[in-house]
Write a protein that holds these residues in place. Structure first.
Motif, PDB file in Angstrom:
ATOM      1  N   UNK A 168      28.745  38.658  19.916  1.00 45.84           N
ATOM      2  CA  UNK A 168      28.477  39.638  20.969  1.00 45.84           C
ATOM      3  C   UNK A 168      28.200  38.990  22.322  1.00 45.84           C
ATOM      4  N   UNK A 169      27.471  37.891  22.321  1.00 41.09           N
ATOM      5  CA  UNK A 169      27.182  37.220  23.588  1.00 41.09           C
ATOM      6  C   UNK A 169      28.475  36.768  24.251  1.00 41.09           C
ATOM      7  N   UNK A 170      29.359  36.192  23.455  1.00 39.94           N
ATOM      8  CA  UNK A 170      30.645  35.725  23.982  1.00 39.94           C
ATOM      9  C   UNK A 170      31.510  36.904  24.407  1.00 39.94           C
ATOM     10  N   UNK A 171      31.477  37.953  23.617  1.00 46.57           N
ATOM     11  CA  UNK A 171      32.273  39.148  23.919  1.00 46.57           C
ATOM     12  C   UNK A 171      31.872  39.747  25.271  1.00 46.57           C
ATOM     13  N   UNK A 172      30.574  39.896  25.490  1.00 45.72           N
ATOM     14  CA  UNK A 172      30.092  40.466  26.760  1.00 45.72           C
ATOM     15  C   UNK A 172      30.444  39.559  27.940  1.00 45.72           C
ATOM     16  N   UNK A 173      30.330  38.268  27.721  1.00 50.00           N
ATOM     17  CA  UNK A 173      30.669  37.313  28.776  1.00 50.00           C
ATOM     18  C   UNK A 173      32.150  37.388  29.119  1.00 50.00           C
ATOM     19  N   UNK A 174      33.001  37.443  28.088  1.00 47.75           N
ATOM     20  CA  UNK A 174      34.448  37.506  28.306  1.00 47.75           C
ATOM     21  C   UNK A 174      34.850  38.792  29.009  1.00 47.75           C
ATOM     22  N   UNK A 175      34.188  39.887  28.690  1.00 49.69           N
ATOM     23  CA  UNK A 175      34.518  41.176  29.309  1.00 49.69           C
ATOM     24  C   UNK A 175      34.266  41.175  30.814  1.00 49.69           C
ATOM     25  N   UNK A 176      33.403  40.264  31.261  1.00 46.63           N
ATOM     26  CA  UNK A 176      33.088  40.165  32.688  1.00 46.63           C
ATOM     27  C   UNK A 176      33.922  39.084  33.383  1.00 46.63           C
ATOM     28  N   UNK A 177      34.786  38.428  32.649  1.00 46.10           N
ATOM     29  CA  UNK A 177      35.587  37.344  33.208  1.00 46.10           C
ATOM     30  C   UNK A 177      36.551  37.896  34.271  1.00 46.10           C
ATOM     31  N   UNK A 178      36.472  37.383  35.503  1.00 47.81           N
ATOM     32  CA  UNK A 178      37.376  37.850  36.568  1.00 47.81           C
ATOM     33  C   UNK A 178      38.853  37.686  36.219  1.00 47.81           C
ATOM     34  N   UNK A 179      39.144  36.782  35.300  1.00 51.16           N
ATOM     35  CA  UNK A 179      40.539  36.559  34.890  1.00 51.16           C
ATOM     36  C   UNK A 179      41.178  37.853  34.405  1.00 51.16           C
ATOM     37  N   UNK A 180      40.429  38.649  33.646  1.00 50.93           N
ATOM     38  CA  UNK A 180      40.980  39.888  33.096  1.00 50.93           C
ATOM     39  C   UNK A 180      41.215  40.927  34.193  1.00 50.93           C
ATOM     40  N   UNK A 181      40.349  40.951  35.182  1.00 50.81           N
ATOM     41  CA  UNK A 181      40.558  41.860  36.312  1.00 50.81           C
ATOM     42  C   UNK A 181      41.857  41.492  37.037  1.00 50.81           C
ATOM     43  N   UNK A 182      42.077  40.205  37.240  1.00 51.32           N
ATOM     44  CA  UNK A 182      43.305  39.754  37.899  1.00 51.32           C
ATOM     45  C   UNK A 182      44.536  40.073  37.044  1.00 51.32           C
ATOM     46  N   UNK A 183      44.407  39.907  35.727  1.00 49.98           N
ATOM     47  CA  UNK A 183      45.523  40.193  34.832  1.00 49.98           C
ATOM     48  C   UNK A 183      45.887  41.671  34.873  1.00 49.98           C
ATOM     49  N   UNK A 184      44.887  42.539  34.857  1.00 44.07           N
ATOM     50  CA  UNK A 184      45.131  43.986  34.899  1.00 44.07           C
ATOM     51  C   UNK A 184      45.814  44.369  36.210  1.00 44.07           C
ATOM     52  N   UNK A 185      45.374  43.773  37.299  1.00 45.95           N
ATOM     53  CA  UNK A 185      45.995  44.052  38.605  1.00 45.95           C
ATOM     54  C   UNK A 185      47.455  43.613  38.607  1.00 45.95           C
ATOM     55  N   UNK A 186      47.720  42.457  38.027  1.00 44.58           N
ATOM     56  CA  UNK A 186      49.089  41.941  37.984  1.00 44.58           C
ATOM     57  C   UNK A 186      49.974  42.837  37.131  1.00 44.58           C
ATOM     58  N   UNK A 187      49.474  43.260  35.987  1.00 46.01           N
ATOM     59  CA  UNK A 187      50.240  44.120  35.090  1.00 46.01           C
ATOM     60  C   UNK A 187      50.514  45.481  35.734  1.00 46.01           C
ATOM     61  N   UNK A 188      49.530  45.998  36.434  1.00 47.11           N
ATOM     62  CA  UNK A 188      49.692  47.282  37.121  1.00 47.11           C
ATOM     63  C   UNK A 188      50.731  47.175  38.232  1.00 47.11           C
ATOM     64  N   UNK A 189      50.706  46.053  38.930  1.00 46.62           N
ATOM     65  CA  UNK A 189      51.667  45.831  40.013  1.00 46.62           C
ATOM     66  C   UNK A 189      53.092  45.743  39.459  1.00 46.62           C
ATOM     67  N   UNK A 190      53.250  45.170  38.281  1.00 44.65           N
ATOM     68  CA  UNK A 190      54.573  45.069  37.659  1.00 44.65           C
ATOM     69  C   UNK A 190      55.163  46.447  37.406  1.00 44.65           C
TER      70      UNK A 190
END
Length: 266
Positions: A168-190
């Motif tokens: 859970x600690x790792x899961x919560x940390x990963x969910x806040x990773x800016x990398x995923x925000x950038x990935x979602x933006x890139x996928x949406x732009x596609x």
């Protein structure tokens, strides 16, 4: 001196063997090509010249999630929103496709959270965070099955993570990773760059947008792509056989010349 009879027989057998191998290879390839042409013709007749699926879009897989065998030759791309009922409804279609084509199809999941779904982006991040512990598919299904509950509790995926036995600690940390925000933006732009209509779920089956969401129609498109891939493989086989044919002809000529020369020695 003349070659002895055993040596002559050996050379002749080599020539006949080369010829027989060539004939078998050519016959096999001819049958495959004829079968392929028939299948392609039948598939085109069934498709009825679907103009809606004519344009091929080259969208890279990138770092998006892949469901199924990553090495599968046929690629389906799905853009999704974790709070949209139509996206949730299409989950079963994706499951059916992967079940039917376990070795031939992979599904790439890309995110396009709609602006009026306030919890969809965070849900996407939770799903992506689960992928780092090898549980994306499970999280994806659990969120989609209960997507309506996100509006009242955007952190509901935390309960799913616990049920899945994640760190859970790792899961919560990963969910806040800016990398995923950038990935979602890139996928949406596609999606925005490739389609006039910015809606989800959006699909590409082998680069083509299907005109329906039925397993029958998708199977036709998948089978058509498989035939194209097989045709390409046959062409490679044909080229290889042609090279082998030329090499064998040269070998036969050398053997024949040797046999002729030795027979005509005084």
């Amino acid at each position: 001196s003349y070659l002895n009879e055993n040596e002559n027989t050996k050379i002749l057998k080599e020539i006949l063997k080369e010829i027989e191998q060539l004939k078998k290879g050519q016959d096999k390839l001819s049958k495959e090509i004829n079968t392929l042409k028939t299948a392609q013709a039948n598939n085109q007749n069934k498709s009825g010249g679907d103009k809606a699926a004519a344009a091929v879009k080259d969208v890279p897989i990138g770092n998006s999630i892949v469901l199924g065998d990553p090495k599968a030759p046929v690629t389906i791309i799905k853009w999704t929103d974790f709070q949209w009922p139509y996206c949730a409804k299409s989950v079963s279609l994706i499951d059916d496709v992967l079940k039917k084509y376990p070795n031939d199809v992979k599904v790439v999941v890309k995110n396009f959270p709609l602006s009026f779904h306030k919890q969809a982006r965070k849900a996407a991040k939770y799903a992506l965070a689960a992928s780092r512990q090898g549980k994306y598919k499970e999280m994806y299904h659990m969120i989609m099955e209960n997507f309506r509950k996100l509006k009242a509790n955007e952190d509901l995926p935390l309960e799913y993570a616990q049920a899945l036995g994640l760190d859970m600690a790792q899961f919560k940390k990963d969910a806040e990773d800016p990398y995923f925000e950038d990935l979602i933006k890139k996928e949406s732009l596609e999606l925005a760059q490739n389609f006039e209509r910015k809606s989800v779920p959006k699909f590409l089956v082998a680069g083509k947008e299907p005109s329906s969401r039925s397993l029958h129609d998708w199977s036709r498109m998948i089978d058509e792509e498989r035939l194209k891939i097989h045709a390409s493989e046959c062409q490679i086989c044909e080229d290889s056989l042609s090279m082998k044919y030329n090499s064998s002809i040269n070998r036969i000529m050398q053997l024949a010349e040797k046999l002729y020369f030795d027979f005509n020695q005084p």
